[in-house]
Design an enzyme around this catalytic site. Sequence first.
Site, PDB file in Angstrom:
ATOM      1  CD1 TRP A 107       7.963 118.991  18.884  1.00  0.00           C
ATOM      2  CD2 TRP A 107       8.231 120.414  20.589  1.00  0.00           C
ATOM      3  NE1 TRP A 107       8.783 120.012  18.458  1.00  0.00           N
ATOM      4  CE2 TRP A 107       8.966 120.890  19.479  1.00  0.00           C
ATOM      5  CE3 TRP A 107       8.247 121.145  21.776  1.00  0.00           C
ATOM      6  CZ2 TRP A 107       9.708 122.076  19.533  1.00  0.00           C
ATOM      7  CZ3 TRP A 107       8.991 122.318  21.830  1.00  0.00           C
ATOM      8  CH2 TRP A 107       9.716 122.772  20.721  1.00  0.00           C
ATOM      9  CG  ASP A 177       1.317 119.007  19.897  1.00  0.00           C
ATOM     10  OD1 ASP A 177       0.897 119.608  18.884  1.00  0.00           O
ATOM     11  OD2 ASP A 177       2.389 119.302  20.455  1.00  0.00           O
ATOM     12  CE  LYS A 201       5.074 123.381  14.787  1.00  0.00           C
ATOM     13  NZ  LYS A 201       6.481 123.674  14.493  1.00  0.00           N
TER      14      LYS A 201
END
Length: 366
Positions: A107, A177, A201
């Site tokens: 990511w 992030d 999540k």
Amino acid sequence: MARVYNFSAGPAVLPEEVLRQAASEMLDYRGCGMSVMEMSHRSAAFKGIIEEAEADLRELLGVPENYRVLFLQGGATLQFAAIPMNLMRPRPDGSSGTADYIVSGSWSKKAFKEAKLYGEARCAASSEDGGFSYVPDADSLDLSPDADYVYICQNETIYGTRYPKLPDTGNVPLVSDVSSMFLSEPMDVSRYGLIYGGAQKNIGPAGVTIVVVRDDLVRDDVLPFTPTIMRYKTQADAGSLSNTPPCYGIYICGLVFKWLKERGGLEAARERNEEKARVLYDYLDQSKLFKGTARREDRSLMNVPFVTGSDELDARFVAEAKAAGLESLKGHRSVGGMRASIYNAMPREGIEALVRFMERFEAENR
């Protein structure tokens, strides 16, 4: 049908209490005669929902007054572009803005690649040489004091690593992030210029992205081609209501915030998460068949990847686990193997059920 133990990395397990409350309010939200799914985002009822959600999030995280909370769409991936568009500052000499990226997994690598489209993004450190099994040392980073920001992905979902220590970026804003660890433990928000994460999540359903950004980074002088809807100032000035927001998703997030508060807040959440992770890692560390893939000191509390060393055996494990009510244990398609995502809403009983199944599988296949 009995509920399974859902180990998906996202969209992920939600607290059963939250789902039951949402079900009870599906047709009639608090006497207004309609579902949250149906109400206008300009209505008084939804104004109460989003304002209460923001207040609870601020309380949970201890968000300072000089930070704005934005409930956005587009997933965390849209922020790969929004961050450089909003934070990179063109120089007086006409050169582009700059940013340092620490690449510790898929990511952050994707975010780095995207940022290079908008300015001078520089890879300050990478753990790709080790298959992203570790996090670069925060004390030995080559960071530029002139960068507009330093970017990290604090918990890499695919490889199951997390930063044991934040990098010291001095006066340069740290951007993180935090998708896979959002609200799983306390955070000192004042150490960051901006944190963001997809809700799917630890917080709510897919479709909501939360950005917490310091006031001085919410500015008019963004890159000129930045779409109006992607400007943080547009959304901050409108209270996240510049366009129709993901109303129902925000409502569910608000229920999760209250669920966390009722269970003791983020300190209590960290204790539960450390305890759950310990159960699984202790088994992996003594297993003769299964092996964790992340370096011990960089292990995530949220995402636990592991392998048997045999693709055939991995596939058999995933299939038999699913039949036993242990869902979504297949690793990310880019790396294979297995991965157990053990977010806030995963009960300890689910981890214990997984370990019992792994013990039985090991005894049958070793």
